[in-house]
Write an enzyme that holds these catalytic residues in place. Structure first.
Site: not given
Ligand code: ADP
Ligand code: TRP
Length: 321
Positions: A108, A191, A194
């Site tokens: 980040k 990965k 969001k």
């Molecule tokens: P993002 O990383 O998309 O912004 P968050 O950080 O809010 O989402 O993550 C919410 C949950 O979803 C966490 O437990 C995170 O590990 C899981 N998560 C996020 N992206 C993925 C992915 N691509 N595959 C599996 N789990 C994910």
């Protein structure tokens, strides 16, 4: 158990397959705390008005997917000031070097270099440790990207317990192996996130957008639907998604699409997605802001009574009370 999710963008399939479905299954049998990590989401630039709506929207999405406030405690992190209090105390025990070595911090820091970032992104794992430890969580359902943060949480819990007395349980992350890291559709080496909307699959997006995103998912120059994570990463990712949405095995899928090419397979992925989320997508339209706010209000009461108890012990042990 406790887990959290940031209101930093639309809820996507990676969130669902990595974390949300674990919550849906554990709420039936376990003592679950589900938190909207709004303070964590403020560690990167945001627009306050949009932010407020995103919190409500995430609340609606999760309720529509089956999160049931009668079975678990659903609350907003920012409404429980105890998180910030414990965050400070844990922060005083955290080695700075370790924070600067975290994957997410490094990633980040680079991504937001042009706008500059604050110390929040460095301290992010400490706040997450406070979230987890306040509720005496044994397990933390997450995707793979959060494992390092649960590891540092364990370390801080041990360090604190050793120095001041046994205040915290030692938590363990809980992953669904096959879907702990769902990959991005436009770049199967990254990965699904969001914050990278081009390659993610938002659960409540317009149907045409979903069709378009799946159909243009990056694959390879071949044409056979066979599972090879190294050489056919894009197809392998779509196969895992299809497997999870239909309950079929990888071998079944290879048989089903033998000799038909990627186009037909992608159409089947589209259909499986739309059918799997059909009811939730409909249900979300009927959930009002008022309903969500009411759920948060009830969640706040329940969460705070637990958080207060843990914090009280910490204040006593550290000489503040
Ligand atoms: P993002 O990383 O998309 O912004 P968050 O950080 O809010 O989402 O993550 C919410 C949950 O979803 C966490 O437990 C995170 O590990 C899981 N998560 C996020 N992206 C993925 C992915 N691509 N595959 C599996 N789990 C994910
Ligand atoms: N940092 C997590 C993520 O981005 C969200 C989160 C905040 C969380 N606090 C937590 C997850 C506590 C599990 C436990 O996904």
């Amino acid at each position: 158990m406790l887990t959290g999710i940031q209101p930093s963008g639309d809820l996507h399939l990676g969130n669902y397959l990595g974390m949300v479905r674990q919550v849906l299954s554990f709420q039936e049998t376990d003592d679950v705390y589900l938190m909207i990590a709004d303070l964590h989401a403020q560690t990167v630039p945001y627009n306050p008005l949009e932010f407020k709506n995103r919190i409500l929207d995430l609340g609606k999405s999760l309720l529509a997917l089956g999160v049931d406030p009668k079975k678990l405690v659903f609350f907003r992190q920012s409404e429980i000031p105890e998180h910030l209090y414990l965050y400070w105390i844990l922060g005083t025990l955290t080695p700075l070097g370790e924070l600067t070595r975290m994957h997410q911090y490094k990633e980040k820091k680079e991504r937001y270099e042009h706008v500059g970032i604050g110390a929040g992104i460095l301290m992010y794992p400490v706040l997450m440790a406070a979230d987890i430890l306040l509720y005496q969580s044994d397990v933390v359902p997450v995707g793979e990207d959060q494992v390092q943060h649960v590891e540092i949480t364990r370390e801080l819990a041990r360090k604190y317990n050793g120095a001041f007395g046994e205040a915290f349980k030692i938590p363990q992350e809980l992953l669904i192996k096959e879907t702990a890291r769902v990959m991005s559709l436009d770049n199967p080496e990254k990965k699904m996130s969001k914050s990278l909307p081009e390659g993610n699959l938002p659960l409540f997006e317009q149907e045409q957008e979903i069709v378009q995103k799946i159909k243009s998912a990056v694959t390879d120059s071949g044409s056979e639907v066979i599972f090879n994570e190294r050489e056919k990463q894009g197809i392998a990712n779509l196969m895992v998604i299809y497997k999870e949405l239909t309950g079929k095995t990888i071998t079944d899928i290879e048989q089903e699409f033998k000799g038909v090419g990627y186009g037909v397979f992608k159409q089947a992925v589209v259909e499986s997605f739309l059918s799997f989320f059909k009811d939730s997508r409909k249900k979300k339209e009927n959930i009002s802001d008022h309903q969500v706010l009411k759920v948060f209000e009830e969640g706040k009461e329940k969460a705070q009574s637990v958080a207060r108890e843990t914090l009280y012990i910490v204040l006593q042990q550290t000489g503040l009370k």
